[in-house]
Design a protein around this motif. Structure first.
Motif, PDB file in Angstrom:
ATOM      1  N   SER A 219       0.848  -1.188   0.000  1.00 35.63           N
ATOM      2  CA  SER A 219       0.000   0.000   0.000  1.00 35.63           C
ATOM      3  C   SER A 219       0.886   1.242   0.000  1.00 35.63           C
ATOM      4  N   VAL A 220       0.583   2.193  -0.893  1.00 38.59           N
ATOM      5  CA  VAL A 220       1.382   3.421  -1.008  1.00 38.59           C
ATOM      6  C   VAL A 220       0.451   4.631  -0.881  1.00 38.59           C
ATOM      7  N   PRO A 221       0.369   5.231   0.323  1.00 35.62           N
ATOM      8  CA  PRO A 221      -0.462   6.426   0.468  1.00 35.62           C
ATOM      9  C   PRO A 221       0.219   7.650  -0.151  1.00 35.62           C
ATOM     10  N   VAL A 222      -0.546   8.397  -0.945  1.00 35.12           N
ATOM     11  CA  VAL A 222      -0.071   9.673  -1.490  1.00 35.12           C
ATOM     12  C   VAL A 222      -0.894  10.770  -0.817  1.00 35.12           C
ATOM     13  N   ASN A 223      -0.224  11.553   0.015  1.00 39.06           N
ATOM     14  CA  ASN A 223      -0.887  12.603   0.785  1.00 39.06           C
ATOM     15  C   ASN A 223      -0.552  13.968   0.211  1.00 39.06           C
ATOM     16  N   ALA A 224      -1.535  14.852   0.156  1.00 40.30           N
ATOM     17  CA  ALA A 224      -1.278  16.268  -0.114  1.00 40.30           C
ATOM     18  C   ALA A 224      -1.299  16.975   1.232  1.00 40.30           C
ATOM     19  N   LEU A 225      -0.305  17.806   1.479  1.00 43.18           N
ATOM     20  CA  LEU A 225      -0.231  18.496   2.761  1.00 43.18           C
ATOM     21  C   LEU A 225      -1.524  19.264   3.047  1.00 43.18           C
ATOM     22  N   VAL A 226      -2.032  19.081   4.266  1.00 41.30           N
ATOM     23  CA  VAL A 226      -3.110  19.932   4.769  1.00 41.30           C
ATOM     24  C   VAL A 226      -2.442  20.856   5.792  1.00 41.30           C
ATOM     25  N   PRO A 227      -2.149  22.120   5.407  1.00 40.83           N
ATOM     26  CA  PRO A 227      -1.413  22.997   6.321  1.00 40.83           C
ATOM     27  C   PRO A 227      -2.220  23.268   7.594  1.00 40.83           C
ATOM     28  N   VAL A 228      -1.549  23.168   8.732  1.00 41.46           N
ATOM     29  CA  VAL A 228      -2.208  23.382  10.023  1.00 41.46           C
ATOM     30  C   VAL A 228      -1.575  24.589  10.706  1.00 41.46           C
ATOM     31  N   GLU A 229      -2.421  25.499  11.139  1.00 43.82           N
ATOM     32  CA  GLU A 229      -1.939  26.697  11.827  1.00 43.82           C
ATOM     33  C   GLU A 229      -1.152  26.290  13.072  1.00 43.82           C
ATOM     34  N   GLY A 230       0.008  26.914  13.234  1.00 44.39           N
ATOM     35  CA  GLY A 230       0.848  26.592  14.388  1.00 44.39           C
ATOM     36  C   GLY A 230       2.016  25.688  14.042  1.00 44.39           C
ATOM     37  N   THR A 231       1.955  25.031  12.875  1.00 41.97           N
ATOM     38  CA  THR A 231       3.086  24.205  12.423  1.00 41.97           C
ATOM     39  C   THR A 231       3.981  25.042  11.506  1.00 41.97           C
TER      40      THR A 231
END
Length: 322
Positions: A219-231
């Motif tokens: 299994s190969v997950p491809v994630n798009a960044l979900v920007p989170v305030e504070g990071t």
């Protein structure tokens, strides 16, 4: 088409940089050779221990050092987790993944509790998966003996860009955990995130590392960044659908047997964009309104998408039933 583990970066770059419609066509063709078109695995990811993590992953709202508004919670009770697993199964999921915001697994009562969770979920007929941080060979074997089906441990990005994102563990640490999981005969789930400021050569580098492992991840997950305030990555621009399509299609071509998982970032994609990703070879999604702590489309929205695109949920343990 033969399965290869000796891809060169140049070969992968040539695939990744093809005209996008040609790339999608090739990926769709490979997909149909190895998988049933229109069949998508539905997975649920539950945060069983949230926040308070000592690591410094620049994208992660669960790192204790960032002020992201995530409230730290201790490990959930076994009964509570099994109830969530039953709800996920009733909503159509066939894989249930439990995530704990740990740097590594420690041999203590919490790990004993996770072992009980694995045993319990296993009795529900779901593929049971965990993502708990770094694992020793002995811990991997314990999880396998409890009935663990899959273990997720993402590479996140290329080895070259890795130190820009994480300094609290090394790239080799990640590869060692994948090796420990593989040696315990547990299915490997490993991919990464795009949109963290990396270049195309880093995306190609990550795919090259995955595709040249002794055995491709199942299994190969491809994630798009979900920007989170504070990071540190809170101001990163949104990844375009075409960048996701290139990653998914390239992964599909070079690792044809793998389930390519359209993972984080789906909440910011419309139906048409998700359809392009399925066309490019994605055949797995995470369902439920949260991915650990980041937002995700709800079950109802996904059911509507499945109806519109005439997708079918893949059954659990399918490759063992063939």
């Amino acid at each position: 088409m033969t399965i290869r583990n000796n891809w060169t970066r140049e070969e992968i770059a040539a695939i990744y940089n093809k005209p996008v419609l040609d790339l999608m066509y090739e990926a769709a063709t490979v997909h149909r050779q190895y998988h049933q078109a229109g069949e998508v695995q539905v997975c649920t990811l539950l945060s069983v221990k949230t926040g308070g993590c000592p690591e410094d992953c620049a994208y992660c709202p669960q790192a204790a050092r960032y002020n992201t508004g995530v409230t730290a919670h201790k490990l959930m009770e076994v009964g509570e987790v099994l109830q969530k697993a039953v709800e996920a199964r009733e909503a159509g999921s066939t894989r249930f993944c439990m995530g704990a915001a740990w740097r590594e697994v420690r041999d203590n009562r919490d790990f004993d509790k996770v072992i009980e969770m694995v045993k319990g979920v296993n009795t529900l007929g779901l593929e049971v998966c965990c993502t708990l941080g770094m694992l020793s060979p002995e811990q991997a074997q314990k999880l396998k003996d409890a009935g663990l089906y899959a273990y997720n441990h993402n590479l996140d990005t290329s080895e070259n860009f890795y130190d820009d994102i994480i300094t609290t563990r090394t790239y080799q640490d990640r590869l060692d955990t994948l090796e420990n999981v593989r040696k315990a005969n547990i299915s490997v789930c490993s991919g990464g995130i795009i949109g963290m400021g990396e270049g195309e050569e880093d995306r190609i580098g990550m795919l090259h590392t995955l595709a040249t492992l002794p055995q491709h991840p199942e299994s190969v997950p491809v994630n798009a960044l979900v920007p989170v305030e504070g990071t540190p990555l809170e101001d990163q621009p949104k990844v375009s659908v075409w960048e996701m399509v290139r990653m998914i299609a390239t992964a599909r071509i070079i690792m044809p047997h793998a389930m390519v998982r359209l993972s984080a970032g789906r909440v910011r994609m419309n139906l048409e964009e998700q359809a392009l990703c399925f066309m490019a070879g994605a055949n797995s999604i995470f369902a439920g309104d949260k991915l650990l702590t980041t937002p995700n489309p709800g079950y109802i929205k996904d059911q509507e998408m499945f109806q519109m695109l005439q997708l079918r949920p893949r059954q659990a343990y399918k490759e063992q039933l063939v």
